[in-house]
Design a protein around this motif. Structure first.
Motif, PDB file in Angstrom:
ATOM      1  N   LEU A  34       0.826  -1.203   0.000  1.00 16.77           N
ATOM      2  CA  LEU A  34       0.000   0.000   0.000  1.00 16.77           C
ATOM      3  C   LEU A  34       0.861   1.255   0.000  1.00 16.77           C
ATOM      4  O   LEU A  34       0.612   2.204  -0.746  1.00 16.77           O
ATOM      5  CB  LEU A  34      -0.915   0.013   1.230  1.00 16.77           C
ATOM      6  N   PRO A  41      -4.288   3.348  -4.315  1.00 16.32           N
ATOM      7  CA  PRO A  41      -4.626   1.925  -4.165  1.00 16.32           C
ATOM      8  C   PRO A  41      -6.138   1.690  -4.157  1.00 16.32           C
ATOM      9  O   PRO A  41      -6.916   2.504  -3.662  1.00 16.32           O
ATOM     10  CB  PRO A  41      -4.004   1.546  -2.822  1.00 16.32           C
ATOM     11  N   ARG A  63      -6.968   2.806   5.672  1.00 19.84           N
ATOM     12  CA  ARG A  63      -6.572   4.217   5.607  1.00 19.84           C
ATOM     13  C   ARG A  63      -5.639   4.622   6.744  1.00 19.84           C
ATOM     14  O   ARG A  63      -5.019   5.679   6.675  1.00 19.84           O
ATOM     15  CB  ARG A  63      -7.818   5.103   5.583  1.00 19.84           C
ATOM     16  N   ARG A  66      -2.601   3.858   4.514  1.00 19.35           N
ATOM     17  CA  ARG A  66      -2.510   4.690   3.311  1.00 19.35           C
ATOM     18  C   ARG A  66      -3.810   5.492   3.195  1.00 19.35           C
ATOM     19  O   ARG A  66      -4.873   4.949   2.927  1.00 19.35           O
ATOM     20  CB  ARG A  66      -2.316   3.789   2.082  1.00 19.35           C
ATOM     21  N   VAL A  69      -6.552   5.349   0.089  1.00 22.17           N
ATOM     22  CA  VAL A  69      -7.114   4.086  -0.412  1.00 22.17           C
ATOM     23  C   VAL A  69      -8.571   4.278  -0.822  1.00 22.17           C
ATOM     24  O   VAL A  69      -9.337   4.966  -0.147  1.00 22.17           O
ATOM     25  CB  VAL A  69      -7.028   2.984   0.669  1.00 22.17           C
TER      26      VAL A  69
END
Length: 280
Positions: A34, A41, A63, A66, A69
């Motif tokens: 990720l 992503p 999240r 990342r 996402v």
């Protein structure tokens, strides 16, 4: 040519926080991919059920790793999709579909994660290889398919992780305070293995050895079920290729390579192996 979504309608049973153990493992295991992704992503919660809780929760947990996402909940039942639409928001959508994953995003729309929890349990064992292959074929480079089963409130889980080339690992996870013996997890084995818990099959041997290690670790019980589990897994690791670090064992997890538990006969005996477990 077949029309409409690929697959069958599931029971749809779902509860908030039911998949927290699976989500926690996914976030840790998929975290490096990720963070490395140069694109935004994409993740999929396939067969999220009669309510969208699991999709909303999975997005929140991803999240933390990342922040950008995106996630689509995919359901074959149009009424379930309609019921989920009020929960849509930035980076979260719901669509009707099945194993074909009709994701309405620009580009090739390949997800870095497909989670299929409590979906294939309702299929015959000989239907698993085709479903796995269909979903693996949709993965983005470095992506994972996580397919497995849990009980109604998320105390007992078992799942297989697969990459683009095949199955990689089996993970068992439990709320240790409610676990009488580790083999109680057998009832939650994924469809690929649940009928293989019989003498002569590797998964049966794994559960039997884990029970014996748990019994040998009984002197640690006064220190709590976590300490007993840690000791049992350490004993098991003397004879089985247990993956991951002690920090993951502390969470009530046990992961072994798929090659250690792959069925010896039937439709999955010749399933290609994945590239190897990424110890987390």
């Amino acid at each position: 040519m077949r029309q409409g979504p690929e697959g069958n309608v599931t029971r749809g049973t779902t509860h908030p926080n039911r998949l927290r153990r699976m989500d926690r493992w996914i976030a840790a295991e998929l975290g490096p991919a990720l963070r490395r992704s140069t694109d935004r992503p994409l993740a999929v919660d396939l067969g999220y059920g009669a309510a969208p809780w699991t999709a909303v929760e999975l997005l929140g947990r991803l999240r933390r790793v990342r922040a950008d996402v995106r996630l689509f909940g995919v359901e074959i039942d149009q009424e379930r999709v309609a019921a989920a639409l009020p929960y849509e928001g930035p980076g979260l959508g719901f669509v009707r579909g099945g194993f074909e994953l009709p994701l309405p995003v620009p580009g090739d729309g390949r997800p870095l994660l497909v989670r299929a929890a409590n979906v294939l349990r309702q299929y015959p064992e000989d239907g698993v290889p085709a479903a796995w292959a269909r979903l693996r074929g949709r993965l983005a480079p470095g992506g994972l398919l996580v397919e497995g089963t849990c009980d109604e409130i998320g105390r007992r889980h078992a799942w297989v992780a697969l990459d683009a080339t095949g199955p990689v690992s089996l993970t068992l996870a439990a709320r240790l305070a409610s676990l009488a013996t580790p083999s109680d997890l057998a009832e939650r084995l994924p469809k690929a293995l649940i009928h293989r818990n019989v003498p002569g099959e590797p998964v049966h041997a794994l559960l039997g050895d884990l029970d014996r290690a748990w019994a040998s670790a009984a002197p640690y019980a006064p220190f709590g079920p976590r300490q007993r589990w840690l000791r049992a897994v350490a004993l098991l690791a003397a004879d089985w290729p247990v993956a991951g670090r002690r920090a993951r064992w502390r969470l009530g997890e046990l992961t072994v390579p798929w090659s250690a538990v792959a069925p010896r006969g039937g439709p999955l005996a010749g399933a290609p192996q994945g590239a190897g477990f990424r110890a987390g």
